[in-house]
Design a protein around this motif. Sequence first.
Motif, short mmCIF file in Angstrom:
data_model
loop_
_atom_site.label_atom_id
_atom_site.label_comp_id
_atom_site.label_asym_id
_atom_site.label_seq_id
_atom_site.Cartn_x
_atom_site.Cartn_y
_atom_site.Cartn_z
N LEU A 102 0.84 -1.22 0.00
CA LEU A 102 0.00 0.00 0.00
C LEU A 102 0.86 1.26 0.00
O LEU A 102 0.59 2.22 -0.72
CB LEU A 102 -0.91 0.01 1.23
CG LEU A 102 -2.15 -0.87 1.20
CD1 LEU A 102 -2.83 -0.87 2.56
CD2 LEU A 102 -3.14 -0.38 0.16
N MET A 103 1.94 1.22 0.81
CA MET A 103 2.84 2.39 0.85
C MET A 103 3.46 2.60 -0.51
O MET A 103 3.53 3.73 -1.01
CB MET A 103 3.96 2.15 1.88
CG MET A 103 3.49 2.13 3.32
SD MET A 103 4.92 1.85 4.38
CE MET A 103 4.19 0.79 5.61
N LEU A 104 3.90 1.51 -1.15
CA LEU A 104 4.55 1.65 -2.45
C LEU A 104 3.55 2.07 -3.53
O LEU A 104 3.91 2.76 -4.48
CB LEU A 104 5.25 0.34 -2.84
CG LEU A 104 6.51 0.07 -2.03
CD1 LEU A 104 7.01 -1.35 -2.27
CD2 LEU A 104 7.61 1.06 -2.38
N ALA A 105 2.28 1.65 -3.38
CA ALA A 105 1.24 2.10 -4.33
C ALA A 105 1.08 3.61 -4.21
O ALA A 105 0.94 4.31 -5.21
CB ALA A 105 -0.08 1.39 -4.03
N GLY A 106 1.13 4.12 -2.98
CA GLY A 106 1.05 5.57 -2.75
C GLY A 106 2.24 6.28 -3.37
O GLY A 106 2.09 7.30 -4.04
N VAL A 107 3.44 5.70 -3.17
CA VAL A 107 4.66 6.27 -3.76
C VAL A 107 4.52 6.30 -5.28
O VAL A 107 4.89 7.28 -5.95
CB VAL A 107 5.90 5.44 -3.34
CG1 VAL A 107 7.14 5.86 -4.13
CG2 VAL A 107 6.16 5.60 -1.86
N SER A 108 3.94 5.23 -5.83
CA SER A 108 3.77 5.13 -7.28
C SER A 108 2.80 6.21 -7.80
O SER A 108 3.01 6.76 -8.87
CB SER A 108 3.23 3.74 -7.62
OG SER A 108 3.39 3.49 -8.97
N LEU A 109 1.75 6.50 -7.02
CA LEU A 109 0.80 7.56 -7.42
C LEU A 109 1.49 8.91 -7.47
O LEU A 109 1.32 9.68 -8.40
CB LEU A 109 -0.33 7.67 -6.39
CG LEU A 109 -1.55 6.79 -6.52
CD1 LEU A 109 -2.55 7.17 -5.43
CD2 LEU A 109 -2.20 6.90 -7.87
N GLN A 110 2.31 9.18 -6.46
CA GLN A 110 2.94 10.49 -6.35
C GLN A 110 4.11 10.64 -7.32
O GLN A 110 4.24 11.65 -8.00
CB GLN A 110 3.42 10.70 -4.90
CG GLN A 110 4.25 11.94 -4.67
CD GLN A 110 3.43 13.23 -4.65
OE1 GLN A 110 2.25 13.22 -4.34
NE2 GLN A 110 4.05 14.34 -4.99
N PHE A 111 4.96 9.61 -7.37
CA PHE A 111 6.21 9.75 -8.14
C PHE A 111 6.19 8.99 -9.46
O PHE A 111 7.17 8.96 -10.18
CB PHE A 111 7.40 9.29 -7.30
CG PHE A 111 7.56 10.09 -6.05
CD1 PHE A 111 8.06 11.37 -6.09
CD2 PHE A 111 7.16 9.58 -4.82
CE1 PHE A 111 8.18 12.12 -4.95
CE2 PHE A 111 7.28 10.32 -3.67
CZ PHE A 111 7.79 11.60 -3.73
N LYS A 112 5.08 8.35 -9.74
CA LYS A 112 4.84 7.66 -11.01
C LYS A 112 5.64 6.37 -11.19
O LYS A 112 5.43 5.65 -12.15
CB LYS A 112 5.08 8.58 -12.21
CG LYS A 112 4.33 9.89 -12.13
CD LYS A 112 2.86 9.65 -11.86
CE LYS A 112 2.18 10.83 -11.23
NZ LYS A 112 0.94 10.49 -10.56
N GLN A 113 6.59 6.11 -10.35
CA GLN A 113 7.20 4.78 -10.35
C GLN A 113 7.85 4.53 -9.00
O GLN A 113 8.56 5.38 -8.48
CB GLN A 113 8.18 4.61 -11.50
CG GLN A 113 9.43 5.42 -11.44
CD GLN A 113 10.64 4.52 -11.50
OE1 GLN A 113 10.63 3.43 -10.95
NE2 GLN A 113 11.68 4.98 -12.17
N ALA A 114 7.57 3.34 -8.47
CA ALA A 114 8.10 3.02 -7.15
C ALA A 114 9.23 2.01 -7.27
O ALA A 114 9.70 1.47 -6.27
CB ALA A 114 6.97 2.46 -6.28
#
Lengths: 284, 360
Positions: free
Chosen positions: A177-189
């Motif tokens: 879930l944390m990495l999904a959030g990172v992916s939303l913000q930074f477009k790639q986790a």
Amino acid sequence: MTTQSLEMYSFKANLQIVWSEVVKNFKFLMAYPVIFVFWTIFPFLWFIPFVFQGQAFVGSLQSAEFEKFAGTPDYIPFIVIGAILNGYVLTSLYGVGESIRREAYRGTLDYLLSSPCNKAFILIGKALSESINSTIYAAIQLAVGIFLFGIEITIGIILPTVLIIFLLILGLYGISLMLAGVSLQFKQAHDVAHTLEYVFYVFSPVRYPLGSLPFWAQVIGRLLPLTYALVAVRSIMLLKQNIMGLYQEIFLLLIMDIVAILLGFYLFNWMEKRTKSSGAISHY
Amino acid sequence: MFHDESNDVYSIQTINLAKSFRKKKHKGIFGFLRKNEKEKPRGHKGVTVALDKVNLKIHTGELFGLLGPNGAGKTTLVKCLSTILIPDEGTAIINNFDIRKQTALVRASLGMVIGGERTLYWKLTARDNLIYFASLYKMPRRRIRERVDELLGIMNLLDRADERLEDYSTGMRQKVAIARALLHDPPVLLLDEPTLGLDPTFSRQIRSQIRKLSKKEKKTVLLATHYMEEADELCDRIAIINKGGIVAADTPNRLKAMVRETEIVEVVCYNPPQNAEQYLKSLCPDVEIITLIRGEVTKGSPSRIKLIGGNAEKRIGTVVDALRKKNTQITSLNISVPTLEDVFIKLTGAKLAEGGDARQ
């Protein structure tokens, strides 16, 4: 609206979202059948470096020196368990974040985020798909271990092992879930996932016993859920220890699960709100 | 649905809805932890105003058009209404629910087509796509099966329902996208450029579906488009949007009546000079607006020069002489009937197709 509102909060409907996500991901998998080449060949190739490594260092796959730290002289069963559990870590780290990025790339993310359901169930469905993939892969690895290296499996150890793996996966879902959030913000986790992969790989006892690490590295290792899961599963499968004796590991896994899931939900919601405000939600 | 003092019933209302986008500035490795730059004033360099305090009221069952050029703010408005974007200021009420406070209920009331055919899973079949998206709306499984078949039938896709979308044409995928918007039978539809990139046959079919949804099924439809003919043909009322602001909102006929009194002269020609607008404006300073819509050379379509307002009709001779001097081949000269394009030009000074400024 009345009927719809009632439907919206039903538990069954949320399970249906999770299941639909799993089915969707399975159909994607089937659309690219080349994955089966990997699933068929890699489990066999994977063992070979460890066999060669063991023979090169100690002349066999058993070592008394190794037993001092691991409690078992057999290197291959030890490493098979390490690889299986680390497999769950890898799919959790890369799977969900990457899946969110792909949804943005396809243009479907806007539709997922503008649906009235709780997005957590979509993410759980994505994470569950990855866990199922890991389980299939782990089963093949385990089968190779049983037939080629004599790993012993008894009925009695299956349930406790599944329980520990379940507890590990719960915590990993929080990290997903944390990495999904990172992916939303930074477009790639991917890079964050890559760094975390190595933190787990180096400081958790995947390829070597925890006791063989220097003190400072052991301290870091003890902050990771994979460490407790590995210690517990190896104790059950290799040392034939009763699950009741592993209450400390189970308790710590539970605490880590709760922290990771709460933190995961918080971070995902925070990042979603930020990207919806900045307008970057569907960028990729 | 809600009422105002006049007792009209509305399904969509926007109240001072505003949204601006800040140009991304590199803020260092840990810059993401800093607060969003919301404090930067509107009109500040690097701030693009996408919606400028938009106020709209759309009646229940109305087919309402949002007409404007690319970048006018249509998609931003649709995205704010669908809760994909959070507005900076103001709010909107959809089906009696506030987009800021009752997001789940707003989402359940809405069906949307935004982003076109790319927004589906091309590796899945039409049926699989619709079943998946229906599950996100928490419909019972049996109802999902029935509804998916019903919609595939309406869209004439039932015989190809089990083919992957990668084997569909653009128009067929767009039909699936519209079917998806209707899965949960929402009372309000947000359609953003639903016919973009479609051939005339599919465009006609999609327009016919939109008309049916509004007139037969009594759905409230917000149709964002930059095709004036589409807006003119379909919509009960149209709001003209430019640079984030609503410049007029009325029925197509009433909007056109705004320029009916104005003289509109249209010169249809080939090979107009590069700077035709400025050149003619310098010769006819008493004509309010002069615009050039270039024809496509490859397709052999003619260019159209329009003289709107002022002494347009009296200046025909000057314009014809000037164009001939520049080797322009004039094929016809019309005193034209006003279109929504003319309304747009009159109100904003910009052309719908380009979003430029014709007054300059």
